[in-house]
Design an enzyme around this catalytic site. Structure first.
Site, PDB file in Angstrom:
ATOM      1  N   PRO A  25       0.832  -1.208   0.000  1.00 34.45           N
ATOM      2  CG  PRO A  25       0.041  -1.007   2.190  1.00 34.45           C
ATOM      3  CD  PRO A  25       0.746  -1.950   1.268  1.00 34.45           C
ATOM      4  CB  THR A  27      -0.231   7.469   1.121  1.00 39.03           C
ATOM      5  OG1 THR A  27      -0.940   6.677   2.067  1.00 39.03           O
ATOM      6  CG2 THR A  27      -0.787   8.871   1.097  1.00 39.03           C
ATOM      7  CB  ALA A  58      -3.503   4.290   4.048  1.00 37.89           C
ATOM      8  CG  HIS A 178      -2.238   1.428   8.097  1.00 37.72           C
ATOM      9  ND1 HIS A 178      -1.090   1.005   8.737  1.00 37.72           N
ATOM     10  CD2 HIS A 178      -1.848   2.441   7.269  1.00 37.72           C
ATOM     11  CE1 HIS A 178      -0.067   1.730   8.309  1.00 37.72           C
ATOM     12  NE2 HIS A 178      -0.490   2.600   7.414  1.00 37.72           N
ATOM     13  CB  ALA A 180       1.953  -0.751  10.396  1.00 39.11           C
ATOM     14  CE1 TYR A 183      -0.712   7.966   9.984  1.00 45.29           C
ATOM     15  CE2 TYR A 183       0.244   5.905   9.235  1.00 45.29           C
ATOM     16  CZ  TYR A 183       0.197   7.292   9.200  1.00 45.29           C
ATOM     17  OH  TYR A 183       1.062   7.985   8.391  1.00 45.29           O
ATOM     18  N   GLY A 324       7.143  -2.053  -2.358  1.00 41.25           N
ATOM     19  CA  GLY A 324       6.524  -0.745  -2.454  1.00 41.25           C
ATOM     20  C   GLY A 324       7.204   0.112  -3.499  1.00 41.25           C
ATOM     21  NE  ARG A 325      11.272   2.323  -0.392  1.00 40.09           N
ATOM     22  CZ  ARG A 325      12.217   2.274   0.525  1.00 40.09           C
ATOM     23  NH1 ARG A 325      12.928   3.359   0.789  1.00 40.09           N
ATOM     24  NH2 ARG A 325      12.453   1.161   1.196  1.00 40.09           N
TER      25      ARG A 325
HETATM   26  C1  LIG Z   1       5.131   6.874  -1.258  1.00 36.57           C
HETATM   27  C2  LIG Z   1       4.889   5.877  -0.156  1.00 36.57           C
HETATM   28  C3  LIG Z   1       3.648   5.821   0.441  1.00 36.57           C
HETATM   29  C4  LIG Z   1       3.383   4.870   1.429  1.00 36.57           C
HETATM   30  N1  LIG Z   1       2.112   4.762   1.946  1.00 36.57           N
HETATM   31  C5  LIG Z   1       1.809   3.726   2.774  1.00 36.57           C
HETATM   32  C6  LIG Z   1       0.460   3.475   3.140  1.00 36.57           C
HETATM   33  O1  LIG Z   1      -0.489   4.142   2.682  1.00 36.57           O
HETATM   34  N2  LIG Z   1       0.233   2.457   3.997  1.00 36.57           N
HETATM   35  C7  LIG Z   1       1.248   1.670   4.505  1.00 36.57           C
HETATM   36  O2  LIG Z   1       0.986   0.761   5.284  1.00 36.57           O
HETATM   37  N3  LIG Z   1       2.523   1.875   4.125  1.00 36.57           N
HETATM   38  C8  LIG Z   1       2.815   2.855   3.262  1.00 36.57           C
HETATM   39  N4  LIG Z   1       4.106   3.001   2.805  1.00 36.57           N
HETATM   40  C9  LIG Z   1       5.106   1.985   3.150  1.00 36.57           C
HETATM   41  C10 LIG Z   1       5.180   0.887   2.065  1.00 36.57           C
HETATM   42  O3  LIG Z   1       3.977   0.141   2.022  1.00 36.57           O
HETATM   43  C11 LIG Z   1       6.338  -0.099   2.327  1.00 36.57           C
HETATM   44  O4  LIG Z   1       6.157  -0.730   3.573  1.00 36.57           O
HETATM   45  C12 LIG Z   1       7.692   0.600   2.299  1.00 36.57           C
HETATM   46  O5  LIG Z   1       7.824   1.422   1.160  1.00 36.57           O
HETATM   47  C13 LIG Z   1       8.811  -0.402   2.343  1.00 36.57           C
HETATM   48  O6  LIG Z   1       8.762  -1.263   1.231  1.00 36.57           O
HETATM   49  P1  LIG Z   1       9.806  -1.047  -0.002  1.00 36.57           P
HETATM   50  O7  LIG Z   1      11.178  -1.081   0.608  1.00 36.57           O
HETATM   51  O8  LIG Z   1       9.546  -2.218  -0.915  1.00 36.57           O
HETATM   52  O9  LIG Z   1       9.479   0.254  -0.614  1.00 36.57           O
HETATM   53  C14 LIG Z   1       4.403   3.975   1.855  1.00 36.57           C
HETATM   54  C15 LIG Z   1       5.671   4.065   1.253  1.00 36.57           C
HETATM   55  C16 LIG Z   1       5.907   4.982   0.252  1.00 36.57           C
HETATM   56  C17 LIG Z   1       7.267   5.009  -0.404  1.00 36.57           C
END
Ligand SMILES: Cc1cc2nc3c(=O)[nH]c(=O)nc-3n(C[C@H](O)[C@H](O)[C@H](O)COP(=O)(O)O)c2cc1C
Length: 367
Positions: A25, A27, A58, A178, A180, A183, A324-325
């Site tokens: 997820p 945002t 989220a 969520h 984590a 929140y 994610g990224r």
């Molecule tokens: C732009 C952005 C927005 C994010 N928004 C959320 C979110 O809405 N909910 C959530 O649980 N984690 C959020 N995260 C965390 C990611 O879900 C993920 O746990 C984090 O980027 C680590 O994974 P990665 O190393 O593969 O990027 C966000 C991360 C990024 C970079």
């Protein structure tokens, strides 16, 4: 290392995922003024629909769940209609779609909320960190949250039930809570943000009563195996500072086990929110602990590469890996890693949380 396990199908309850790759997820702060998902969101998610499972950003369960600018909700018919177009695009690629349910709690500002609403939380503990509002165009002080009454708690739980009914109408296969990153669910769980001495605070069992009640509320609509929970053990994002993080994590897993939800989604401590921290043994340990305590599906997240993801699956510690990224600038990330094509090394960080189509839907797939 050949990526054999990552591309094996997986059975998540009664759902068939075509691979072990989950889009985490994220945002992206482009929602419409009425808290509908961005008019570009269907395209954005459609471009990323080759994961086995897509967990959408989220999404707030009710008007006072809001906290940040331009973040979506799921409490009106317009929201349902917006998300239905997103879900349809996700499913076109063969992915399953879960929505992440969010209540910001104390991490909120009235300027980012529907008119007349104020931040609420388990206790009147003011965050020290500032928060951005579009109204001031700057970081401003996070206010002291109003302490949630029994009536507030009952209403917020009912908002989760209603949002689940809306998620179902929109076509989502399931819901991720969520739990984590500091929140509301995490604020109830943690000693520094929950100072209550009623049945919603005190011992860890009482602090987790809210999390359990959120699961129960959603379970009125979705079968338990379609409900997941995201956790950030040892996390300090949004100033969470629990007195005994390992006891909290174990108890969260025990509640998840006893509730019989479908999955837990564990963010490794090497990532805090959206930022990298130092990697350590704790990264493997938290996944191992989840595997030991929780009998259902374990999703690992946080700083995985295709190779470390494959190794985690090969070792049997996790069933699915969330990225994610990597999905931001490589919308076709699964195909790139399967075919050995380059994954985009960078993305436009300025446009992570602002902008329209630029920095969002204009990253092309590999030719
Ligand atoms: C732009 C952005 C927005 C994010 N928004 C959320 C979110 O809405 N909910 C959530 O649980 N984690 C959020 N995260 C965390 C990611 O879900 C993920 O746990 C984090 O980027 C680590 O994974 P990665 O190393 O593969 O990027 C966000 C991360 C990024 C970079």
């Amino acid at each position: 290392m050949a990526l054999i396990h990552l591309f094996q199908p997986y059975r998540l309850g009664d759902l068939s995922l075509h691979s072990r790759i989950v889009m985490a997820p994220m945002t992206r702060s482009r929602a419409e003024k009425d808290w509908s998902p961005s008019r570009f969101a269907a395209t954005y998610y459609g471009q990323r629909n080759t994961a086995g499972l897509v967990i959408t950003e989220a999404t707030q369960v009710g008007p006072d769940a809001t906290g940040y600018p331009r973040t979506p909700g799921l409490w009106t018919d317009a929201h349902v209609a917006g998300w239905a177009t997103v879900v349809a695009e996700i499913k076109k690629g063969g992915a399953k779609a879960f929505v992440q349910f969010w209540h910001c709690g104390r991490i909120a500002h009235p300027d980012n909320m529907p008119s007349g609403l104020e931040p609420i939380g388990p206790s009147a503990v003011q965050p020290k960190l500032p928060i951005y509002t579009d109204v001031s165009g700057a970081l401003v002080e996070n206010p002291v949250p109003r302490v949630m009454t029994e009536a507030d708690i009952a209403r917020v739980l009912d908002d989760h039930r209603k949002a689940a009914a809306n998620a179902k109408l929109a076509g989502f296969d399931g819901v991720e809570i969520h739990g984590a990153n500091g929140y509301l669910v995490d604020q109830f769980a943690s000693t520094n943000t929950n100072l209550r001495n009623d049945d919603w605070g005190g011992t860890i069992q009482k602090r987790l009563r809210f999390m359990r009640a959120v699961i129960d509320a959603i379970a009125q609509i979705y079968p338990l195996d379609r409900i997941g929970l995201r956790l950030s053990p040892f996390g300090t994002f949004n100033e969470i500072d629990d007195a005994d993080p390992i006891a909290k994590f174990r108890a969260q897993l025990e509640v998840s086990r006893d509730s019989k939800i479908g999955y837990v989604h564990i963010i490794r401590p090497r990532v805090s929110g959206d930022e990298d921290r130092t990697a350590s043994d704790a990264d493997t340990n938290v996944i191992e602990i989840a595997r030991k305590i929780f009998p259902g599906t374990v999703i690992g997240a946080g700083g995985y590469t295709p190779q470390t993801a494959e190794a985690e699956l090969t070792a049997g510690r996790a069933d699915l890996i969330a990225f994610g990224r990597p999905f931001i600038a490589s919308p076709d990330f699964p195909r790139r890693i399967r075919e050995g094509l380059p994954v985009a090394a960078t993305f436009n960080a300025q446009l992570l949380y602002e902008g329209a189509a630029e920095g969002y839907t204009d990253y092309p797939p590999h030719p």
